[in-house]
Structure formats: C-alpha cells, structure tokens
Design an enzyme around this catalytic site. Structure first.
Site, mmCIF file in Angstrom:
data_model
loop_
_atom_site.group_PDB
_atom_site.id
_atom_site.type_symbol
_atom_site.label_atom_id
_atom_site.label_comp_id
_atom_site.label_asym_id
_atom_site.label_seq_id
_atom_site.Cartn_x
_atom_site.Cartn_y
_atom_site.Cartn_z
ATOM 1 N N HIS A 160 0.821 -1.220 0.000
ATOM 2 C CA HIS A 160 0.000 0.000 0.000
ATOM 3 C C HIS A 160 0.855 1.270 0.000
ATOM 4 O O HIS A 160 0.334 2.361 -0.237
ATOM 5 C CB HIS A 160 -0.924 0.024 1.214
ATOM 6 C CG HIS A 160 -1.991 -1.031 1.185
ATOM 7 N ND1 HIS A 160 -2.878 -1.155 0.144
ATOM 8 C CD2 HIS A 160 -2.301 -2.027 2.063
ATOM 9 C CE1 HIS A 160 -3.692 -2.171 0.383
ATOM 10 N NE2 HIS A 160 -3.368 -2.725 1.544
ATOM 11 N N ASP A 196 -2.550 -10.230 -2.742
ATOM 12 C CA ASP A 196 -3.175 -9.808 -1.489
ATOM 13 C C ASP A 196 -4.655 -9.497 -1.770
ATOM 14 O O ASP A 196 -5.018 -9.082 -2.869
ATOM 15 C CB ASP A 196 -2.453 -8.553 -0.967
ATOM 16 C CG ASP A 196 -2.884 -8.126 0.431
ATOM 17 O OD1 ASP A 196 -2.146 -8.444 1.383
ATOM 18 O OD2 ASP A 196 -3.939 -7.469 0.568
ATOM 19 N N ASP A 285 -4.634 -12.767 3.057
ATOM 20 C CA ASP A 285 -5.937 -12.315 3.558
ATOM 21 C C ASP A 285 -7.081 -12.693 2.622
ATOM 22 O O ASP A 285 -8.230 -12.297 2.853
ATOM 23 C CB ASP A 285 -5.934 -10.805 3.869
ATOM 24 C CG ASP A 285 -5.087 -9.982 2.935
ATOM 25 O OD1 ASP A 285 -4.708 -10.485 1.864
ATOM 26 O OD2 ASP A 285 -4.809 -8.808 3.267
HETATM 27 C C1 SP5 Z 1 -1.202 -5.133 3.832
HETATM 28 C C2 SP5 Z 1 -2.684 -5.173 4.076
HETATM 29 O O1 SP5 Z 1 -3.298 -6.203 3.918
HETATM 30 N N1 SP5 Z 1 -3.242 -4.048 4.518
HETATM 31 C C3 SP5 Z 1 -4.660 -4.009 4.745
HETATM 32 C C4 SP5 Z 1 -5.110 -2.774 5.429
HETATM 33 C C5 SP5 Z 1 -6.604 -2.781 5.632
HETATM 34 N N2 SP5 Z 1 -7.009 -1.729 6.488
HETATM 35 C C6 SP5 Z 1 -8.404 -1.397 6.551
HETATM 36 C C7 SP5 Z 1 -9.291 -2.566 6.679
HETATM 37 C C8 SP5 Z 1 -10.694 -2.173 6.973
HETATM 38 C C9 SP5 Z 1 -11.503 -3.420 7.165
HETATM 39 N N3 SP5 Z 1 -12.764 -3.160 7.704
HETATM 40 C C10 SP5 Z 1 -13.510 -4.373 7.945
HETATM 41 C C11 SP5 Z 1 -14.024 -4.413 9.345
HETATM 42 C C12 SP5 Z 1 -14.235 -5.837 9.774
HETATM 43 N N4 SP5 Z 1 -14.461 -5.920 11.201
HETATM 44 ZN ZN ZN Z 2 -4.312 -7.060 2.397
#
Ligand code: SP5
Ligand code: ZN
Length: 343
Positions: A160, A196, A285
């Site tokens: 990112h 990813d 993920d």
């Molecule tokens: C490297 C990587 O996988 N970074 C991912 C960053 C994600 N950040 C925000 C995720 C927001 C997810 N919201 C879902 C809520 C579920 N409880």
């Molecule tokens: Zn990710």
C-alpha cells in the site's frame, strides 16, 4: 526454499488502527511471523536465514520520494519533541480541492505523508521497516545467485505504500523496492503479481507510467472494499506504461473457482510479458477465515497457487504482505511454497 527474515520486525508492535469507528489494536501483529516460522520448521521447507544489513534507505529511494523517507526517519524525534511517546496515527488529510502543501507540524506531516489511519508509528517502527527491506534485498541476491525462488518474510508489509504515502500498515514498499533493485541489477523486465486481498495501490502508483515493470493485482472490488480509490479494471497504466498495469477486481465471497480464473489470466499475462523475474506480493488475507476480508480461499487452495506459479518457469521472489487469520497464516504461506516446489 530459503526464507529470509529479520528479528527486528518485532520492534514494530503494539500499534493501533482506525477501523469501523473505533481505535483498535492493529490486526498486523508480530505473531504473524512467528506462526509462519513455526510452520516452516514443522514442514521442513528449508533454511531460515537472517536478513543481511543493506543500505535499505538508498534502495527504497529508487522508488520513494526522499522527503517522505526523511520524514519517517525523523518521525520519532518529532513525536518526542511534542512530549509524546505512545503509538500514533495520522488524523487529517488534504481532500479534493485543498492545496498540496507540506505543513511544518508533526500532526500535519503525518497526514501529508499518509492516505489512511493505518500508518501507526511506534518507537521501533522505522527500524522494523528498514529490516523488511533488508529481508527482501537479501532474498533478491539469492535469486540473482541462481535460486529458483526465495521467500522474503517481510514485516511490516509494503504494497500500500506509495511514492510518498504510508497507509494500510505499509511504510516502504518492499515489492516495489526489490522490483527496482532487479532492474538496477541486470533484469530487463520484472513482473509484480499482487495476490493480497487488497488492491496494491502503492505498487501501482510507483510503476503506473512504466513499461519495464508490469503490475498485476487480484483483489476485492474497490467499489466496495478498501483501499477504495484505486484498483478498478480500467486502470491500465499511462503513457509508456499503458497496458502494463492489470487489475482484476472480484466480488465479496469470491472462492477458488472465481479467483483462480483471474489468477490463470494473470499467469498468462506474465508469460506474454516475458520477465526475467516475478515478484509475488503474497497476501494471505484471501483466506476464508481472515478477520478483515471477504474472500473464501481455503487451506487446500494455497498449494495450487504455488504450483501454477512454478509452471511460469521464471524465478519467483515471494514477498510477504497481508494476512490476519494469525493461527492459519503459516499453513497458507507454507502451502504456497510447498506447492511451488511440487511437494
Ligand atoms: C497489507 C494489508 O493487507 N493491509 C490491509 C489494510 C486494511 N485496512 C483497513 C481494513 C478495513 C476493514 N474493515 C472491515 C471491518 C471488519 N471488522
Ligand atoms: Zn491485504
């Protein structure tokens, strides 16, 4: 297969993140690496080598802005100077119509150099970030010396991180830094395949105008999923880079059948491009048990990913990105590697 990691990743710990209306302990935890190392030992994947120190900042400066790197290097001093010592995150960002202007105060600088609240800094963050670059460069040297594949167990992740922005738990873009390192060390063309769950917005930004580094990303449709502001199928590169960025957004709930169709198309694009080396941004993920994601890949799917990548017939450098189902991440990561090795 050889794995490279640095124990200094552990210096980046006890972070927080903004998530769905709350400040929570960050999902991106040091224990992720522990579970992967345990599984590597259990399966006997191969030696685990400690990263050799490199000039990480110089390598990163080939793809990031120097003022951004300087800010991260200086951040903890600025934070302490405000009388603070706990974990931080940005909280104000320039929005549409505002000026692209660099503030002087650390609170403003955090926003200036980030795109979300996932850039949580603690005292050891910068050391850990540089150690991840050491890992990926050490693994790259193994490939240059003739290894067919290597696994850079990087933490924090990187995909990112853009030219001058942190976010999504990422600070320096490890995959982009190593792709550029390969270009600087004899590779004519490099493919980056980002699997990813989240769009690799930072890597895309870095190579968007280039035809020597191909970027392909498989991810959740960013009309409804993080990081929201990039990753649509019509983003194909610009200028000389037109046609060298490929995005495969997929709906929530995508399982192996749908995912593997995009993956097959991506593998064919790589074969057509004919790179000297493939850098895989390996997020786990996509797993059905991931706590922040909504794809449905299963344990048995990960070896199939590795096996198909081996069929491309090019050297592959795996770079660890996301994956937050901590207890399962080792099985899935090592599954990719054993699949690659055909065992
Ligand atoms: C490297 C990587 O996988 N970074 C991912 C960053 C994600 N950040 C925000 C995720 C927001 C997810 N919201 C879902 C809520 C579920 N409880
Ligand atoms: Zn990710």
């Amino acid at each position: 297969m050889k794995t490279v990691y640095s124990p200094r990743h552990r210096l980046h710990a006890d972070n927080q993140e903004l998530n769905a209306g709350a400040i929570l302990p960050a999902f991106e935890l040091p224990a992720r690496v522990d579970f992967i190392l345990d599984r590597i030992a259990e399966v006997g994947l191969g030696p685990v080598l400690e990263a050799v120190p490199h000039d990480a900042v110089a390598a990163a400066a080939r793809v990031h802005a120097t003022d951004y790197l300087d800010f991260m290097a200086d951040f903890w001093r600025l934070w302490l100077a405000e009388g603070r010592s706990g974990p931080t995150m940005p909280y104000v960002w320039p929005a549409r119509g505002q000026r692209d202007i660099r503030p002087d105060h650390v609170n403003g600088l955090m926003g200036y150099y980030s795109f979300d609240g996932g850039g949580s800094f603690v005292e050891g963050t910068w050391e850990a970030v540089k150690s991840a670059v050491d890992s990926v460069l050490t693994a790259a040297e193994m490939i240059k010396d003739g290894e067919k594949a290597a696994y850079a167990l990087c933490r924090p992740p990187g995909h990112h991180a853009g030219i001058s922005t942190m976010g999504g738990y990422c600070f320096i873009n490890n995959a982009a830094t190593v792709a550029q390192w390969f270009r600087d060390n004899g590779a004519a063309r490099v493919s980056i395949l980002d699997i990813d769950y989240h769009h690799g917005n930072g890597t895309q930004e870095i190579f968007f105008g280039r035809d020597d580094v191909e970027f392909i990303s498989l991810h959740a449709d960013t009309a409804v999923a993080y990081p929201f502001f990039s990753g649509r199928a019509d983003e194909i590169g610009i200028g000389e880079g037109e046609g060298f960025t490929h995005n495969f957004p997929m709906p929530f709930g995508t399982a192996w059948e749908g995912w593997s169709a995009s993956f097959e198309a991506a593998c064919r694009l790589i074969a057509d491009f004919g790179p000297d080396v493939v850098v895989v941004s390996l997020g786990l993920d996509t797993f059905e048990g991931d706590p922040i994601s909504r794809f449905k890949l299963r344990h048995e799917d990960y070896p199939k990913i590795g096996a198909r990548l081996a069929k491309i017939g090019k050297p592959v450098l795996f770079v660890q990105e996301g994956g937050y189902a901590v207890a399962d991440i080792g099985v899935n990561a090592v599954g990719v590697m054993t699949g690659f090795e055909g065992r």
